[in-house]
Design an enzyme around this catalytic site. Structure first.
Site, PDB file in Angstrom:
ATOM      1  N   GLU A   1       0.817  -1.205   0.000  1.00  0.00           N
ATOM      2  CA  GLU A   1       0.000   0.000   0.000  1.00  0.00           C
ATOM      3  C   GLU A   1       0.855   1.261   0.000  1.00  0.00           C
ATOM      4  O   GLU A   1       0.499   2.259  -0.629  1.00  0.00           O
ATOM      5  CB  GLU A   1      -0.953  -0.001   1.200  1.00  0.00           C
TER       6      GLU A   1
ATOM      7  N   TYR B   1      -6.013   7.099   3.964  1.00  0.00           N
ATOM      8  CA  TYR B   1      -6.195   6.038   2.991  1.00  0.00           C
ATOM      9  C   TYR B   1      -5.484   4.748   3.413  1.00  0.00           C
ATOM     10  O   TYR B   1      -6.097   3.671   3.466  1.00  0.00           O
ATOM     11  CB  TYR B   1      -5.685   6.446   1.586  1.00  0.00           C
TER      12      TYR B   1
ATOM     13  N   THR C   1       1.631   5.649  -7.358  1.00  0.00           N
ATOM     14  CA  THR C   1       2.560   4.894  -8.190  1.00  0.00           C
ATOM     15  C   THR C   1       1.825   3.742  -8.864  1.00  0.00           C
ATOM     16  O   THR C   1       1.025   3.060  -8.231  1.00  0.00           O
ATOM     17  CB  THR C   1       3.726   4.350  -7.327  1.00  0.00           C
TER      18      THR C   1
ATOM     19  N   ASP D   1      -9.274   6.727  -2.555  1.00  0.00           N
ATOM     20  CA  ASP D   1      -8.080   7.087  -3.319  1.00  0.00           C
ATOM     21  C   ASP D   1      -8.545   7.681  -4.650  1.00  0.00           C
ATOM     22  O   ASP D   1      -9.737   7.956  -4.829  1.00  0.00           O
ATOM     23  CB  ASP D   1      -7.209   5.848  -3.543  1.00  0.00           C
TER      24      ASP D   1
END
Length: 365
Positions: free
Chosen positions: A48, A131, A54, A149
């Site tokens: 995560e 998150y 990314t 997200d």
DNA sequence: GAATCGTGGAA
DNA sequence: TTTCCAAGATT
């Protein structure tokens, strides 16, 4: 803000229907990703963190190498900082590497050597925000925590036809609220991943595969309106500011000088060739000797321009002007860097270096 | 709220 | 070439 702008409310029946459709879709359509083969909270936390801003394809090889080298909290907590950075070099956002290292040590010290189960505790760790806390709590521990997200923002604004600027705080809060209502129930981890998986593979920023692929197309308000792709409504990105800098190749007895950047800021703790930023509108060759003298205390011997590499960061567009030298006189003095090292050129790759530093080295080598 | 903080892939 | 942007966190 009126409720009209916020889109329609989410009823219980609608939530139940959506959960069933999305989980069913996820069960047969989810990608086989390395971290989905693990139930280890540590591995999920690492994945995560790597996945923050990314791409999945970029993360996979880094994830495999990192987990092979640091298979558990203990091995990460006791590792050397440079060793951790070597396994992060090239992935970007390097504060993540520092935070992982510090967080592992905090888990050993304050959390009995384990990844905390509660989102509230997870958020106490450096580098773990709202998150990541929700993701680890739900995926690794099955807690009914939400995640919001970029994928979830896109899916939910489209599903609910929320056309307000998602940079506004109350809009994001609404999305957290909606995501929270959805995550309640069975398999919160799978459900959260399903929401993100849909955003990543179906409800994509451009050319979304609404029909016939999306399992939620019949419940989607922006689809009904015929305008999916303009959502989410977010402000434009600023252009990166142009910056120029110099870097030099300084040989001494078959080795070259490398320096380690400061603890914080851009490319923190990474190694590079010595140099520094140019004043605005300055000519590189007129300043390279002064910059190097200020930064490392050395006087260059016959510096010659060798070329320029360009590199774009999120907020900077950098031109790095490179110089070869016959060497330098003096003793290395600290002018901002943490440490220095004379290394054999063929060992440059062993240091944690940024992509920019790698480009510079490649050109000069 | 706005800036900072990387990189590489896609359109 | 330009633009956007990808499973954000921190200040």
């Amino acid at each position: 803000m009126t409720s009209l702008e916020l889109g329609p409310p989410t009823s219980r029946a609608r939530i139940r229907r959506l959960r069933e459709k999305l989980l069913g879709w996820y069960d047969t359509n989810h990608r086989d990703l390395p971290w989905r083969r693990s139930r280890d909270p540590y591995a999920i936390w690492i994945s995560e963190t790597m996945l923050q801003q990314t791409r999945v394809e970029t993360v996979i090889p880094y994830y495999e190498r990192f987990l092979a080298r640091f298979p558990d909290i203990e091995s990460l907590a006791t590792a050397d900082r440079d060793d951790v950075y070597e396994h992060w070099a090239g992935l970007g956002y390097y504060s993540r590497a520092r935070n992982l290292h510090n967080a592992a040590q905090m888990m050993v010290g304050d959390f009995e050597g384990r990844v905390p189960e509660q989102a509230e505790d997870l958020k106490k760790l450096p580098g773990v925000g709202r998150y990541t806390a929700g993701a680890v709590a739900s995926i690794a521990y099955g807690q009914p925590e939400a995640v919001v997200d970029g994928n979830v923002i896109r899916v939910l604004t489209r599903l609910l036809d929320i056309r307000s600027d998602v940079a506004q705080k109350n809009v994001v809060e609404r999305l957290w609220h909606e995501a929270g209502a959805l995550a309640l129930g069975e398999r919160p981890g799978d459900f959260n991943q399903a929401l993100m998986e849909l955003g990543a593979t179906v409800c994509t920023p451009r050319s979304p595969r609404c029909k016939p692929t999306c399992p939620l197309v019949r419940m989607c308000h922006s689809y009904a309106k015929g305008d999916v792709e303009s959502l989410p409504n977010k402000p434009k990105n600023k252009k990166p500011r142009p910056v120029e800098a110099v870097a030099v190749w300084i040989p001494r007895r078959e080795r070259i000088l490398t320096v380690q950047r400061p603890e914080t800021g851009l490319l923190a703790n990474l190694w590079e060739l010595p140099g520094g930023e140019l004043p605005p509108k300055a000519e590189a060759k007129d300043h390279v000797e002064q910059i190097v003298r200020e930064r490392v205390g050395l006087s260059l011997l016959s510096p010659t321009y060798a070329g320029t590499v360009e590199h774009v960061f999120t907020h900077l567009k950098m031109q790095l002007h490179l110089f070869r030298t016959a060497g330098a006189e003096g003793r290395v003095r600290n002018g901002g860097h943490q440490a220095h090292q004379w290394i054999a050129p063929d060992r440059f790759d062993d240091l944690p270096v940024s992509t920019l530093a790698r480009k510079a080295f490649e050109l000069l080598q």
